[in-house]
Write a protein that holds these residues in place. Structure first.
Motif, short mmCIF file in Angstrom:
data_model
loop_
_atom_site.label_atom_id
_atom_site.label_comp_id
_atom_site.label_asym_id
_atom_site.label_seq_id
_atom_site.Cartn_x
_atom_site.Cartn_y
_atom_site.Cartn_z
N LYS A 7 0.83 -1.20 0.00
CA LYS A 7 0.00 0.00 0.00
C LYS A 7 0.87 1.26 0.00
CE LYS A 7 -3.58 2.44 2.53
NZ LYS A 7 -4.39 2.52 3.72
N ARG A 8 1.91 1.25 0.81
CA ARG A 8 2.82 2.41 0.86
C ARG A 8 3.54 2.62 -0.47
NH1 ARG A 8 5.38 2.09 6.92
NH2 ARG A 8 3.43 2.59 7.99
N ARG A 9 3.94 1.52 -1.11
CA ARG A 9 4.59 1.63 -2.43
C ARG A 9 3.62 2.23 -3.45
NH1 ARG A 9 7.17 -3.45 -1.56
NH2 ARG A 9 5.55 -4.43 -2.80
N ARG A 10 2.36 1.78 -3.42
CA ARG A 10 1.36 2.33 -4.34
C ARG A 10 1.14 3.82 -4.08
NH1 ARG A 10 -1.32 -2.42 -3.22
NH2 ARG A 10 -2.72 -1.34 -1.80
N GLU A 14 1.85 6.87 -6.66
CA GLU A 14 0.84 7.87 -7.04
C GLU A 14 1.36 9.28 -6.83
OE1 GLU A 14 -2.66 6.91 -4.80
OE2 GLU A 14 -2.87 4.95 -5.78
N ARG A 15 2.02 9.51 -5.71
CA ARG A 15 2.58 10.85 -5.44
C ARG A 15 3.69 11.18 -6.44
NH1 ARG A 15 2.82 8.95 -0.05
NH2 ARG A 15 5.07 9.14 -0.13
N TYR A 41 11.50 2.65 -13.94
CA TYR A 41 10.81 3.84 -13.42
C TYR A 41 9.30 3.63 -13.42
CZ TYR A 41 8.95 8.37 -12.61
OH TYR A 41 8.22 9.39 -12.07
N GLN A 42 8.78 3.00 -14.46
CA GLN A 42 7.34 2.75 -14.52
C GLN A 42 6.89 1.87 -13.35
OE1 GLN A 42 7.26 1.28 -18.55
NE2 GLN A 42 6.40 3.20 -19.32
N LYS A 43 7.73 0.96 -12.94
CA LYS A 43 7.40 0.12 -11.78
C LYS A 43 7.36 0.95 -10.50
CE LYS A 43 9.00 -4.28 -13.58
NZ LYS A 43 9.90 -5.42 -13.39
N GLY A 47 3.95 1.28 -8.20
CA GLY A 47 4.05 0.75 -6.86
C GLY A 47 4.51 -0.70 -6.82
N GLN A 48 5.09 -1.16 -7.91
CA GLN A 48 5.58 -2.54 -7.98
C GLN A 48 7.00 -2.67 -7.45
OE1 GLN A 48 5.07 -3.47 -12.12
NE2 GLN A 48 2.87 -3.75 -11.91
#
Length: 70
Positions: A7-10, A14-15, A41-43, A47-48
């Motif tokens: 959740k924190r990675r996601r 987003e930020r 970077y896309q990961k 948030g992956q």
């Protein structure tokens, strides 16, 4: 525990995306500034993956702007 980290990675992703878009950068431009492949970077944004402690200062330099001008 793993759910909280995911959740924190996601949320971080987003930020990160919001700030990149606010500044008018493309994903490729930020990836190049960080010295990582576009897919990595896309990961980050999805948030992956997280950029890790060694990439955070560079991300800060790329995305945060401080002005001392008054």
């Amino acid at each position: 525990m793993a759910t909280v980290l995911a959740k924190r990675r996601r949320e971080f992703g987003e930020r990160l995306r919001t700030e990149r878009e606010r500044l008018g950068y493309t994903e490729l431009q930020i990836a190049q500034l960080l010295g990582v492949p576009l897919e990595v970077y896309q990961k980050y944004e999805l948030g992956q993956e997280d950029p890790g402690i060694f990439r955070m200062p560079r991300l800060n330099d790329c995305l945060l702007y401080t002005s001392d001008a008054a």
